[in-house]
Motif scaffolding. Structure first.
Motif, PDB file in Angstrom:
ATOM      1  N   VAL A 243       0.586  54.185  40.262  1.00 44.02           N
ATOM      2  CA  VAL A 243      -0.515  53.402  39.649  1.00 44.02           C
ATOM      3  C   VAL A 243      -0.407  51.771  40.225  1.00 44.02           C
ATOM      4  CG1 VAL A 243      -1.829  52.944  37.662  1.00 44.02           C
ATOM      5  CG2 VAL A 243      -0.587  54.996  37.663  1.00 44.02           C
ATOM      6  N   ILE A 244      -1.526  51.428  40.577  1.00 41.89           N
ATOM      7  CA  ILE A 244      -1.573  50.138  40.919  1.00 41.89           C
ATOM      8  C   ILE A 244      -2.400  49.284  39.877  1.00 41.89           C
ATOM      9  CG2 ILE A 244      -3.395  50.195  42.831  1.00 41.89           C
ATOM     10  CD1 ILE A 244      -1.719  48.182  44.233  1.00 41.89           C
ATOM     11  N   HIS A 245      -2.016  47.745  39.902  1.00 41.57           N
ATOM     12  CA  HIS A 245      -2.834  46.842  38.867  1.00 41.57           C
ATOM     13  C   HIS A 245      -3.232  45.644  39.688  1.00 41.57           C
ATOM     14  CE1 HIS A 245      -4.407  45.745  35.079  1.00 41.57           C
ATOM     15  NE2 HIS A 245      -3.608  44.405  35.220  1.00 41.57           N
ATOM     16  N   LEU A 246      -4.450  45.429  40.094  1.00 42.56           N
ATOM     17  CA  LEU A 246      -4.662  44.468  40.997  1.00 42.56           C
ATOM     18  C   LEU A 246      -5.927  43.834  40.885  1.00 42.56           C
ATOM     19  CD1 LEU A 246      -3.285  42.947  43.399  1.00 42.56           C
ATOM     20  CD2 LEU A 246      -4.378  44.840  44.907  1.00 42.56           C
ATOM     21  N   PHE A 247      -6.501  42.777  41.699  1.00 42.73           N
ATOM     22  CA  PHE A 247      -7.805  42.265  41.865  1.00 42.73           C
ATOM     23  C   PHE A 247      -8.861  43.409  41.905  1.00 42.73           C
ATOM     24  CE2 PHE A 247      -5.363  38.563  42.207  1.00 42.73           C
ATOM     25  CZ  PHE A 247      -6.016  37.599  41.825  1.00 42.73           C
ATOM     26  N   GLU A 248      -9.881  43.531  41.292  1.00 39.62           N
ATOM     27  CA  GLU A 248     -10.824  44.689  41.462  1.00 39.62           C
ATOM     28  C   GLU A 248     -11.438  44.361  43.025  1.00 39.62           C
ATOM     29  OE1 GLU A 248     -14.837  46.512  40.025  1.00 39.62           O
ATOM     30  OE2 GLU A 248     -13.973  44.746  39.160  1.00 39.62           O
ATOM     31  N   GLY A 249     -11.537  43.334  43.376  1.00 40.90           N
ATOM     32  CA  GLY A 249     -12.174  43.095  44.980  1.00 40.90           C
ATOM     33  C   GLY A 249     -11.211  43.462  45.767  1.00 40.90           C
ATOM     34  N   TRP A 250      -9.872  43.655  45.672  1.00 45.03           N
ATOM     35  CA  TRP A 250      -8.940  43.949  46.776  1.00 45.03           C
ATOM     36  C   TRP A 250      -9.021  45.376  46.850  1.00 45.03           C
ATOM     37  CZ3 TRP A 250      -4.470  40.389  47.678  1.00 45.03           C
ATOM     38  CH2 TRP A 250      -3.537  40.653  48.695  1.00 45.03           C
ATOM     39  N   LEU A 251      -9.168  46.109  45.760  1.00 51.35           N
ATOM     40  CA  LEU A 251      -9.068  47.610  45.685  1.00 51.35           C
ATOM     41  C   LEU A 251     -10.575  48.206  45.636  1.00 51.35           C
ATOM     42  CD1 LEU A 251      -6.808  48.323  42.411  1.00 51.35           C
ATOM     43  CD2 LEU A 251      -6.227  48.274  44.901  1.00 51.35           C
ATOM     44  N   ARG A 252     -11.569  47.491  45.710  1.00 52.32           N
ATOM     45  CA  ARG A 252     -13.043  48.041  45.699  1.00 52.32           C
ATOM     46  C   ARG A 252     -13.212  49.033  46.889  1.00 52.32           C
ATOM     47  NH1 ARG A 252     -15.875  50.401  42.558  1.00 52.32           N
ATOM     48  NH2 ARG A 252     -15.234  48.722  41.093  1.00 52.32           N
ATOM     49  N   PRO A 253     -12.800  48.563  48.202  1.00 52.76           N
ATOM     50  CA  PRO A 253     -13.032  49.460  49.388  1.00 52.76           C
ATOM     51  C   PRO A 253     -12.389  50.859  49.027  1.00 52.76           C
ATOM     52  CG  PRO A 253     -12.517  47.065  50.177  1.00 52.76           C
ATOM     53  CD  PRO A 253     -12.106  47.191  48.711  1.00 52.76           C
ATOM     54  N   HIS A 254     -11.219  50.924  48.538  1.00 50.26           N
ATOM     55  CA  HIS A 254     -10.784  52.255  48.179  1.00 50.26           C
ATOM     56  C   HIS A 254     -11.197  53.005  46.893  1.00 50.26           C
ATOM     57  CE1 HIS A 254      -7.923  50.624  51.209  1.00 50.26           C
ATOM     58  NE2 HIS A 254      -7.377  49.654  50.302  1.00 50.26           N
ATOM     59  N   LEU A 255     -11.845  52.388  46.062  1.00 46.67           N
ATOM     60  CA  LEU A 255     -12.226  53.019  44.999  1.00 46.67           C
ATOM     61  C   LEU A 255     -13.785  53.602  45.443  1.00 46.67           C
ATOM     62  CD1 LEU A 255     -11.647  50.017  42.250  1.00 46.67           C
ATOM     63  CD2 LEU A 255     -10.796  52.436  42.345  1.00 46.67           C
ATOM     64  N   ASP A 256     -14.263  52.653  46.313  1.00 41.47           N
ATOM     65  CA  ASP A 256     -15.834  53.096  46.785  1.00 41.47           C
ATOM     66  C   ASP A 256     -15.571  54.402  47.831  1.00 41.47           C
ATOM     67  OD1 ASP A 256     -16.821  51.207  45.225  1.00 41.47           O
ATOM     68  OD2 ASP A 256     -17.174  49.968  47.168  1.00 41.47           O
ATOM     69  N   SER A 257     -14.427  54.354  48.496  1.00 37.21           N
ATOM     70  CA  SER A 257     -14.264  55.477  49.508  1.00 37.21           C
ATOM     71  C   SER A 257     -13.929  56.929  48.641  1.00 37.21           C
ATOM     72  CB  SER A 257     -13.397  55.240  50.688  1.00 37.21           C
ATOM     73  OG  SER A 257     -11.946  55.045  49.900  1.00 37.21           O
ATOM     74  N   GLY A 258     -13.330  56.644  47.532  1.00 37.69           N
ATOM     75  CA  GLY A 258     -12.675  57.675  46.698  1.00 37.69           C
ATOM     76  C   GLY A 258     -11.098  57.940  47.134  1.00 37.69           C
ATOM     77  N   ALA A 259     -10.586  57.035  48.276  1.00 44.21           N
ATOM     78  CA  ALA A 259      -9.302  57.280  48.177  1.00 44.21           C
ATOM     79  C   ALA A 259      -8.435  56.811  46.890  1.00 44.21           C
ATOM     80  CB  ALA A 259      -8.739  56.236  49.463  1.00 44.21           C
ATOM     81  N   LEU A 260      -8.921  55.855  46.204  1.00 46.63           N
ATOM     82  CA  LEU A 260      -8.167  55.453  44.766  1.00 46.63           C
ATOM     83  C   LEU A 260      -9.011  56.097  43.553  1.00 46.63           C
ATOM     84  CD1 LEU A 260      -6.275  52.075  45.506  1.00 46.63           C
ATOM     85  CD2 LEU A 260      -5.372  54.319  45.375  1.00 46.63           C
ATOM     86  N   GLU A 261      -8.767  56.359  42.515  1.00 47.98           N
ATOM     87  CA  GLU A 261      -9.429  56.796  41.611  1.00 47.98           C
ATOM     88  C   GLU A 261      -9.293  55.860  40.244  1.00 47.98           C
ATOM     89  OE1 GLU A 261      -9.406  60.257  38.270  1.00 47.98           O
ATOM     90  OE2 GLU A 261      -9.213  60.535  40.163  1.00 47.98           O
ATOM     91  N   PRO A 262     -10.350  54.996  39.645  1.00 47.56           N
ATOM     92  CA  PRO A 262     -10.142  54.090  38.659  1.00 47.56           C
ATOM     93  C   PRO A 262      -9.176  54.801  37.418  1.00 47.56           C
ATOM     94  CG  PRO A 262     -12.529  54.257  39.403  1.00 47.56           C
ATOM     95  CD  PRO A 262     -11.798  55.331  39.993  1.00 47.56           C
ATOM     96  N   VAL A 263      -8.618  54.067  36.826  1.00 50.78           N
ATOM     97  CA  VAL A 263      -7.875  54.410  35.745  1.00 50.78           C
ATOM     98  C   VAL A 263      -7.923  53.375  34.830  1.00 50.78           C
ATOM     99  CG1 VAL A 263      -5.259  54.532  34.822  1.00 50.78           C
ATOM    100  CG2 VAL A 263      -5.952  55.641  37.358  1.00 50.78           C
ATOM    101  N   LEU A 264      -8.400  53.862  33.265  1.00 50.91           N
ATOM    102  CA  LEU A 264      -8.702  53.052  32.414  1.00 50.91           C
ATOM    103  C   LEU A 264      -9.505  51.708  32.441  1.00 50.91           C
ATOM    104  CD1 LEU A 264      -4.998  52.349  31.327  1.00 50.91           C
ATOM    105  CD2 LEU A 264      -6.445  53.972  30.145  1.00 50.91           C
ATOM    106  N   GLU A 265     -10.767  52.261  33.216  1.00 45.37           N
ATOM    107  CA  GLU A 265     -11.681  51.435  33.606  1.00 45.37           C
ATOM    108  C   GLU A 265     -12.351  50.517  32.447  1.00 45.37           C
ATOM    109  OE1 GLU A 265     -15.634  50.823  36.576  1.00 45.37           O
ATOM    110  OE2 GLU A 265     -14.531  52.852  36.528  1.00 45.37           O
ATOM    111  N   PRO A 266     -12.572  51.183  31.080  1.00 45.05           N
ATOM    112  CA  PRO A 266     -12.996  50.647  30.070  1.00 45.05           C
ATOM    113  C   PRO A 266     -12.126  49.400  29.589  1.00 45.05           C
ATOM    114  CG  PRO A 266     -13.344  52.974  29.980  1.00 45.05           C
ATOM    115  CD  PRO A 266     -12.517  52.719  31.010  1.00 45.05           C
TER     116      PRO A 266
END
Length: 301
Positions: A243-266
């Protein structure tokens, strides 16, 4: 002894560049001329100012003391000349910025190309580093910071998004095998990919929801130096390493592609965006003024 301003400028240029040839290339002058200027200055002062080897040049103790005082004074002279010459209309010269790696990755790519296109006479020198830097002592005109307290004599200008978030994510395959956390404390049972500041302190994992803040002291198989090693941690997360915890902007491309899944988004914690900062007790050099005006205009557009 009245030291020549040109000789003093030559000393500062050589020290900043780390060598006579490097300073000559940057300034469009001859290395021999710079060497003669420094020798003349040392002879007049009666003290060696630079250690010279075949590979590098570094200030002596006396040289370092002089340069600490000299840098701000030379910047004032350059800015005063800019003011008188009217170069604000056609700003030219070098603008030196110190920025965190995340700003170089997420903020500056949208600003630098159009800024340079609009101001062909300006050269940008950007150092991406995550340790705090004394602007004047290090020879920078301005810097970018996230959240740190700025000194009282600094002026801060918003740059980039005004609100960001820390995002938490993992590869879907990892979550399929280890389960999906429902509360931040569930991360204590997960492999977490951590970051460490240049000071040696571990970056905190904080979460926030409905006014409640939860800080979790996670552990895991990989810890990287924040900035320089962050891409390695992202690669490990993409490979299912944790699990990684980082700036949303850094992870956003991977979240949008589905390569990473959001965890605890609320629970993703928001924080204020970065600021461009510079000393307030000095004239502003024309290249920096042009950049400030450009940043403000982009923010208002």
């Amino acid at each position: 002894m009245g030291a020549d301003l040109g000789d003093l400028s030559a000393l500062a240029a050589v020290a900043r560049a780390g060598g006579f040839r490097e300073a000559a290339r940057a300034g469009g002058v001859s290395a021999s001329g710079l060497s003669e200027a420094v020798r003349r200055l040392e002879a007049g002062l009666g003290v060696r100012l630079l250690h010279r080897t075949t590979r590098s040049v570094a200030p002596t103790e006396a040289g370092a003391r002089l340069l600490d005082r000299l840098g701000p004074a030379l910047a004032e002279v350059e800015a005063a000349v800019d003011e008188v010459s009217g170069s604000r209309d056609r700003p030219a010269g070098t603008l030196r910025l110190t920025v965190p790696v995340v700003a170089a990755r997420l903020i500056l790519p949208a600003l630098v190309p159009p800024f340079l296109a609009a101001h062909p006479g300006i050269r940008l020198e950007i150092a991406a580093e995550d340790s705090l830097v004394d602007l004047l002592a290090a020879g920078y005109d301005a810097g970018i910071r996230y959240g740190e307290r700025l000194e009282g004599d600094m002026i801060a200008v918003p740059i980039g998004p005004r609100i960001d978030r820390f995002a938490t994510a993992a590869a879907p395959a990892y979550l399929d095998g280890r389960g999906r956390p429902e509360h931040p404390r569930d991360l204590l049972g997960h492999a977490c990919l951590r970051g460490r500041f240049s000071t040696g302190a571990a970056a905190p994992w904080e979460f926030e929801r409905d006014g409640a803040v939860v800080r979790v002291d996670v552990s895991g198989p990989l810890t990287v130096r924040i900035g320089a090693g962050t891409d390695l941690a992202v690669a490990a997360a993409l490979a299912g390493g944790g699990v990684i915890h980082l700036f949303e902007g850094w992870l956003r491309p991977h979240l949008d592609s589905g390569a990473l899944e959001p965890v605890l988004e609320p629970w993703w914690q928001p924080f204020p965006g970065p600021f461009l900062y510079y000393p307030g007790r000095r004239l502003v050099p024309a290249p920096l003024r042009a950049f400030i005006d450009f940043v403000k205009a982009r923010g208002a557009s």
